[in-house]
Write a protein that holds these residues in place. Sequence first.
Motif, PDB file in Angstrom:
ATOM      1  N   MET A  81      -5.985 -13.446  -4.100  1.00  0.00           N
ATOM      2  CA  MET A  81      -6.891 -12.303  -4.019  1.00  0.00           C
ATOM      3  C   MET A  81      -6.487 -11.366  -2.877  1.00  0.00           C
ATOM      4  N   ASN A 116      -9.714  -2.556 -11.049  1.00  0.00           N
ATOM      5  CA  ASN A 116     -10.566  -2.995  -9.940  1.00  0.00           C
ATOM      6  C   ASN A 116     -10.318  -4.471  -9.635  1.00  0.00           C
ATOM      7  N   LYS A 117     -10.103  -4.790  -8.359  1.00  0.00           N
ATOM      8  CA  LYS A 117      -9.707  -6.153  -7.987  1.00  0.00           C
ATOM      9  C   LYS A 117     -10.777  -7.193  -8.327  1.00  0.00           C
ATOM     10  N   GLN A 118     -12.035  -6.863  -8.055  1.00  0.00           N
ATOM     11  CA  GLN A 118     -13.085  -7.846  -8.333  1.00  0.00           C
ATOM     12  C   GLN A 118     -13.222  -8.072  -9.835  1.00  0.00           C
ATOM     13  N   TYR A 119     -13.129  -6.981 -10.613  1.00  0.00           N
ATOM     14  CA  TYR A 119     -13.167  -7.105 -12.065  1.00  0.00           C
ATOM     15  C   TYR A 119     -12.046  -8.031 -12.542  1.00  0.00           C
ATOM     16  N   GLU A 142     -12.729 -11.723 -11.656  1.00  0.00           N
ATOM     17  CA  GLU A 142     -13.741 -12.357 -12.508  1.00  0.00           C
ATOM     18  C   GLU A 142     -13.217 -12.583 -13.925  1.00  0.00           C
TER      19      GLU A 142
END
Length: 816
Positions: free
Chosen positions: A281, A394-397, A400
């Motif tokens: 991450m 988007n990194k969080q997208y 997940e």
Amino acid sequence: MSTLPKKARVVIVGGGVIGCSVAYHLTKQGWEDVVLLERKQLTSGTTWHAAGLIAQLRATANMTKLAKYSQELYGALEEETGVATGFKRCGSITVALTEERKEEIYRQAAMARAFGVEVEEISNERVAEMYPHLNIEDVKGAVYLPKDGQGDPANIALALAKGARQRGGLVKERIKVTGMTKDGRKVTGVDWVSDDGSESGHIECDMVVNCAGMWGHEVGKMSGTNVPLHACEHFYIVTEAIDGLTQLPVLRVPDECAYYKEDAGKMLLGAFEPTSKPWAMDGIPDTFEFDQLPEDFDHFEPILENACNRMPMLAEAGIHTFFNGPESFTPDDAYHLGLAPEMDNVWVAAGFNSIGIQSAGGAGMALAQWMEAGEKPFDLGDVDISRMHPFQGNKQYLFERSKETLGLLYADHFPYRQKATARGVRRTPFHHHLLEQGAVMGELGGWERANWFANEGQAREYQYSWKRQNWFENSAAEHKAVRENVGMYDMSSFGKIRVEGRDAEAFLNYVCGANMSVPTGKIVYTQFLNSRAGIEADVTVTRLSETVYLVVTPAITRLADQTWMRRHVGDFNVVVTDVTAGEAVLAVMGPNARDLLAKVSPNDFSNDTNPFGTAQEIELGMGLARAHRVTYVGELGWELYVPAEMAGHAFETLHEAGQDMGLKLCGMHMMDSCRIEKGFRHFGHDITCEDNVIDAGLGFAVKADKPDFIGKSAVMERKETGPKMRMVQFRLSDPELLLYHNEPIIRDGEIVGYISSGNYGHTLGAAIGMGYVPCEGEKPADVLASTYEIDVMGTRVKAEASLKPMYDPKSERVKV
């Protein structure tokens, strides 16, 4: 490093199997000044630890064509380059442990036949003969592909690199690309530094290809492009040598998330577990080279337990290697290929979702042809990078979604299966209203869309099956409402692109097949064509004023369609703008649609004032809207475009007014079942960039008598010769069976094609499919004179064929 040139035609970033394949195929086409730069050593990212399974069958005809090409290429590479690729056709077996999985693999076998792949459904006894070490006690069915194989991943890549070098390509290791210079929508060069930091420089270039694998997202940002992918941990074990173990087919047991491969007397067991472990991450370590990740035996243990039951000899064999290495995964499990939409000379081949070895040969060939011609050589919509929307970077997208996508490789591939992770990102203005009324949401391009509506007390969830799913009757009731009364559904996710400027009319006449010289308020159904008259987009265009048009596109292709227009602006004085979020859209459809609108608006919706194919500004409740009289369901109806801030009011006004009329809220499944009864084409399935607009039966939407437009000469030529294929609509004779897509079409006993899209026709009373039938030199009557069957899960089922829509062939219902 003085051997690095100051200038190149193309710089390929990344020396894994796909970067080497792109270099190989570009040089094979005769390209000179091809430079490949690898940050460490060739294959040191993910290629070196790939399992090397090489399968032919993919989800669509063209992806299968590319996989078959990879096989043929790897078979010949050793002779060409002298590098041993370890490629051998050992075959593969997939076994099903449930009846649902059995239907899936049998449907895949039928699909394989349509795609020309050798396949055989085999008995448990045959499985036991071919795989004597296997526990077959609970096996429900199995499929064997004799020409599948396996290979040595690193050596395949090295052979491709050698082939590129032999034709003059420059392949340089230990050179890291650190930045890119840009001029507008083009990269003009790449900055590099040597691994030890002793040298650095700059290479001017005409093109860049991002083949950076799990670094692809980062390299994408460097080049001003969006390449959504994320690395996940991928596990396998290799046993100690097992006495008497000889060559075996590759074995897949997807119900246990496992695959098996015999390799030099040892057994490799790998896993695609349902919930995976995203990695890095905070970024991939700069020193990463042939690295392994820490062991996580607890995570792998459930897979191993099942494997020891499935193949008891594993319980006795010692573990030689427990391997954990990263692989990159995309949001939809399809790799990224093609020209990045944000730039005009940045190409992408990355994100191969653990199928990089079997994909790389074909993907490299397809990309090289695309780069040479400037147009896709055939339909690559499944993997075209332009299907990815900006938010998906988007990194969080990505974090997940990647937890789920690795496991989806071996999950049941049920029809209508929805992603469970990274949901709720894009919501239409009606989202909460729909949920309050029982909507069950699906997701497309990040949009939450009502697919069907649950009854009171009914579980608001999908219960997946290959048979009729739990929402079948709900959707049938929605379908019936639209056919017999009035239904309303949310179309806000569809793309809306505003084209404005003094040259808007001339520009759209050049880009579109239809005539755009129409009065204000006229709606035109049309296609964007390529030079071969293949269909690049399927849209409606509404003239809003002298200088402004609104182009409406499918939700998933909005970016691709906008990019197509932008790349053809040239000297036209126009501005092309995405305005999707500015207006919400409610479709009001059905024989009583006019009555409902009359209750909420003082405007005139009669044929005299508002005939089919026109739009008018209206009052709606206490607000304003624009009413477009068009339909994708084959009934009288309007699409109501409402400013986003008035959307809630519009919904409440229409919904309340419809209560005493039996107004039914409807979902996307209803829209698809109605459109297929009417024979309306679905872009991406029924019509693609390789389907000629005349063959597709859409010649009526092309006005060849107007001045030059893209694809005009190819349209004229096909009109002269007549179609080579015809789009045919089919209705199954057995009302219980279901069609999805890719089922073989059998004409007079011979497979001639496959179903491009399928759904259930609730009004017509059976499953409906559409698909192309070869017809060169034939008249329409000749096509219909044949006997047709559709192969459903290995059983040939009689089907009625029609060239006209089986529902309302004269379109009388939409014009009442």
